[in-house]
Design a protein around this motif. Structure first.
Motif, PDB file in Angstrom:
ATOM      1  N   PRO A   1     -10.885 -66.093  35.394  1.00 30.47           N
ATOM      2  CA  PRO A   1     -10.380 -65.054  36.300  1.00 30.47           C
ATOM      3  C   PRO A   1      -8.865 -65.124  36.480  1.00 30.47           C
ATOM      4  O   PRO A   1      -8.293 -66.175  36.776  1.00 30.47           O
ATOM      5  N   GLY A   2      -8.232 -63.973  36.271  1.00 30.17           N
ATOM      6  CA  GLY A   2      -6.780 -63.881  36.401  1.00 30.17           C
ATOM      7  C   GLY A   2      -6.025 -63.999  35.103  1.00 30.17           C
ATOM      8  O   GLY A   2      -4.817 -63.760  35.059  1.00 30.17           O
ATOM      9  N   TYR A   3      -6.714 -64.325  34.013  1.00 31.77           N
ATOM     10  CA  TYR A   3      -6.055 -64.552  32.731  1.00 31.77           C
ATOM     11  C   TYR A   3      -6.747 -63.727  31.651  1.00 31.77           C
ATOM     12  O   TYR A   3      -7.916 -63.351  31.783  1.00 31.77           O
ATOM     13  N   GLY A   4      -5.997 -63.470  30.565  1.00 28.82           N
ATOM     14  CA  GLY A   4      -6.562 -62.628  29.516  1.00 28.82           C
ATOM     15  C   GLY A   4      -6.971 -61.285  30.099  1.00 28.82           C
ATOM     16  O   GLY A   4      -6.187 -60.617  30.779  1.00 28.82           O
ATOM     17  N   GLY A   5      -8.221 -60.906  29.859  1.00 27.14           N
ATOM     18  CA  GLY A   5      -8.705 -59.617  30.343  1.00 27.14           C
ATOM     19  C   GLY A   5      -9.547 -59.687  31.593  1.00 27.14           C
ATOM     20  O   GLY A   5     -10.212 -58.698  31.927  1.00 27.14           O
ATOM     21  N   SER A   6      -9.548 -60.821  32.299  1.00 29.14           N
ATOM     22  CA  SER A   6     -10.416 -60.985  33.470  1.00 29.14           C
ATOM     23  C   SER A   6      -9.688 -60.681  34.781  1.00 29.14           C
ATOM     24  O   SER A   6      -8.505 -60.988  34.933  1.00 29.14           O
ATOM     25  N   THR A   7     -10.435 -60.108  35.715  1.00 27.51           N
ATOM     26  CA  THR A   7      -9.898 -59.781  37.033  1.00 27.51           C
ATOM     27  C   THR A   7      -9.480 -61.048  37.778  1.00 27.51           C
ATOM     28  O   THR A   7     -10.235 -62.025  37.799  1.00 27.51           O
ATOM     29  N   PRO A   8      -8.307 -61.045  38.407  1.00 29.32           N
ATOM     30  CA  PRO A   8      -7.933 -62.222  39.212  1.00 29.32           C
ATOM     31  C   PRO A   8      -8.857 -62.412  40.405  1.00 29.32           C
ATOM     32  O   PRO A   8      -9.409 -61.443  40.949  1.00 29.32           O
ATOM     33  N   GLY A   9      -9.019 -63.661  40.795  1.00 35.44           N
ATOM     34  CA  GLY A   9      -9.671 -63.953  42.062  1.00 35.44           C
ATOM     35  C   GLY A   9      -8.635 -63.940  43.172  1.00 35.44           C
ATOM     36  O   GLY A   9      -7.812 -63.038  43.261  1.00 35.44           O
ATOM     37  N   GLU A  10      -8.648 -64.977  44.007  1.00 36.14           N
ATOM     38  CA  GLU A  10      -7.702 -65.083  45.104  1.00 36.14           C
ATOM     39  C   GLU A  10      -6.799 -66.297  44.891  1.00 36.14           C
ATOM     40  O   GLU A  10      -7.186 -67.279  44.256  1.00 36.14           O
ATOM     41  N   ARG A  11      -5.604 -66.221  45.453  1.00 38.67           N
ATOM     42  CA  ARG A  11      -4.683 -67.353  45.350  1.00 38.67           C
ATOM     43  C   ARG A  11      -5.293 -68.624  45.942  1.00 38.67           C
ATOM     44  O   ARG A  11      -5.023 -69.730  45.492  1.00 38.67           O
ATOM     45  N   SER A  12      -6.141 -68.469  46.934  1.00 34.55           N
ATOM     46  CA  SER A  12      -6.743 -69.608  47.619  1.00 34.55           C
ATOM     47  C   SER A  12      -7.935 -70.204  46.869  1.00 34.55           C
ATOM     48  O   SER A  12      -8.519 -71.185  47.329  1.00 34.55           O
ATOM     49  N   TRP A  13      -8.316 -69.625  45.744  1.00 39.93           N
ATOM     50  CA  TRP A  13      -9.472 -70.145  45.010  1.00 39.93           C
ATOM     51  C   TRP A  13      -9.230 -71.590  44.595  1.00 39.93           C
ATOM     52  O   TRP A  13      -8.116 -71.984  44.231  1.00 39.93           O
ATOM     53  N   GLU A  14     -10.338 -72.359  44.606  1.00 40.47           N
ATOM     54  CA  GLU A  14     -10.331 -73.720  44.097  1.00 40.47           C
ATOM     55  C   GLU A  14     -11.147 -73.761  42.802  1.00 40.47           C
ATOM     56  O   GLU A  14     -11.792 -72.774  42.417  1.00 40.47           O
ATOM     57  N   VAL A  15     -11.127 -74.903  42.128  1.00 40.50           N
ATOM     58  CA  VAL A  15     -11.835 -75.024  40.851  1.00 40.50           C
ATOM     59  C   VAL A  15     -13.301 -74.620  40.971  1.00 40.50           C
ATOM     60  O   VAL A  15     -13.817 -73.900  40.100  1.00 40.50           O
ATOM     61  N   PRO A  16     -14.043 -75.026  42.005  1.00 44.07           N
ATOM     62  CA  PRO A  16     -15.443 -74.578  42.098  1.00 44.07           C
ATOM     63  C   PRO A  16     -15.591 -73.060  42.184  1.00 44.07           C
ATOM     64  O   PRO A  16     -16.607 -72.516  41.726  1.00 44.07           O
ATOM     65  N   ASP A  17     -14.610 -72.357  42.738  1.00 41.52           N
ATOM     66  CA  ASP A  17     -14.676 -70.896  42.797  1.00 41.52           C
ATOM     67  C   ASP A  17     -14.546 -70.286  41.406  1.00 41.52           C
ATOM     68  O   ASP A  17     -15.284 -69.349  41.048  1.00 41.52           O
ATOM     69  N   TYR A  18     -13.588 -70.789  40.627  1.00 41.65           N
ATOM     70  CA  TYR A  18     -13.463 -70.322  39.245  1.00 41.65           C
ATOM     71  C   TYR A  18     -14.756 -70.580  38.472  1.00 41.65           C
ATOM     72  O   TYR A  18     -15.240 -69.725  37.724  1.00 41.65           O
ATOM     73  N   ALA A  19     -15.303 -71.769  38.655  1.00 49.59           N
ATOM     74  CA  ALA A  19     -16.521 -72.134  37.926  1.00 49.59           C
ATOM     75  C   ALA A  19     -17.685 -71.243  38.321  1.00 49.59           C
ATOM     76  O   ALA A  19     -18.479 -70.827  37.462  1.00 49.59           O
ATOM     77  N   ALA A  20     -17.821 -70.950  39.603  1.00 48.36           N
ATOM     78  CA  ALA A  20     -18.937 -70.127  40.064  1.00 48.36           C
ATOM     79  C   ALA A  20     -18.881 -68.733  39.456  1.00 48.36           C
ATOM     80  O   ALA A  20     -19.906 -68.184  39.020  1.00 48.36           O
TER      81      ALA A  20
END
Length: 264
Positions: free
Chosen positions: A59-78
């Motif tokens: 999320p946030g890179y390449g063609g994927s929608t960004p998440g939130e600035r406050s995201w942690e690694v488990p959020d990206y993984a989920a």
């Protein structure tokens, strides 16, 4: 080998996914920040000889929608695990990640609750607290588009500094990916610097391979982690990093050999 592109719908938006291969076990490859699936592009053809390959953009890179600035690694993984399950269904998979992608891959494996049958790390950022704090403070400062275009040269200089004489096309691709995410390029970095992978690694309970370029900045961390959990460490001599670009056939061969041990 034709790579197929798709988007997976997730709670915060969409995950861009590239797949290849028609048979074999699934392998999911997660890229380092702030790049994209293209860091593995040279490896797709050799990998697809043995695997069905999934390459999502974080999320946030390449063609994927960004998440939130406050995201942690488990959020990206989920978010990525939702995309993985939309792609592979309930089939087992091997997950591989490089640098920030390695931390996220570890969390994907942990959250998958047995669906991940093995994990491969190409530089797991297992920093001590002091190094993590230093990285947070200095490694990836905020950036923005400069009226004079100096941000373009700045990013080129960054990859000149942190990658050791990469192939020119790979360096250009990395710079383009980073520039495409410029205003949030450091979100994934900083989530990784806040994350201590050691507890999850120790508790993971599935086979692990550390596949490490000899001169990678995280080679010592991989060695320590492999010793800690009794995992296999495969060192690629002479390489400074970027295994997917510099040694794609070796990446495929090592992953194939690892997969064979899971079936033994």
């Amino acid at each position: 080998m034709t790579a197929r592109r798709a988007y997976a719908d997730v709670a915060h938006g969409q995950i861009h996914v590239v797949t290849a291969g028609d048979s074999g076990p699934w392998v999911v490859l997660l890229h380092e920040s702030p790049l994209s699936w293209r860091v593995y592009e040279p490896a797709i053809e050799p990998l697809a000889q043995h695997f069905r390959v999934m390459l999502p953009d974080t999320p946030g890179y390449g063609g994927s929608t960004p998440g939130e600035r406050s995201w942690e690694v488990p959020d990206y993984a989920a978010a990525l695990l939702v995309a993985v399950r939309q792609t592979v269904g309930d089939e087992p998979f091997i997950v591989l990640g490089c640098h920030t992608g390695a931390s996220i891959a570890l969390e994907v494996a942990r959250q998958a609750e047995g669906q991940a049958r093995g994990a491969v790390f190409l530089g797991l950022p297992a920093y001590d607290p002091e190094t993590r704090a230093d990285r947070l403070a200095h490694w990836a400062p905020d950036k923005a588009v400069s009226p004079d275009g100096s941000h373009l040269a700045d990013m080129w200089d960054r990859y000149t500094r942190i990658w050791d004489a990469p192939p020119l096309a790979a360096k250009n691709r990395a710079v383009l990916d980073a520039l495409g995410a410029l205003e949030h390029y450091n979100w994934g970095y900083n989530a990784t610097f806040r994350y201590d992978p050691v507890p999850a690694l120790v508790a993971l309970g599935i086979p692990v391979l550390f596949l490490t370029a000899e001169h990678d900045a995280l080679a010592d961390a991989d060695r320590r982690c492999a010793e800690m959990i009794g995992a296999r460490l495969a060192k690629l001599p002479g390489l400074p990093g970027q295994i997917g670009v510099r040694a794609p056939q070796r990446l495929a061969d090592e992953l194939h050999a690892f997969a064979a041990t899971l079936d033994a």
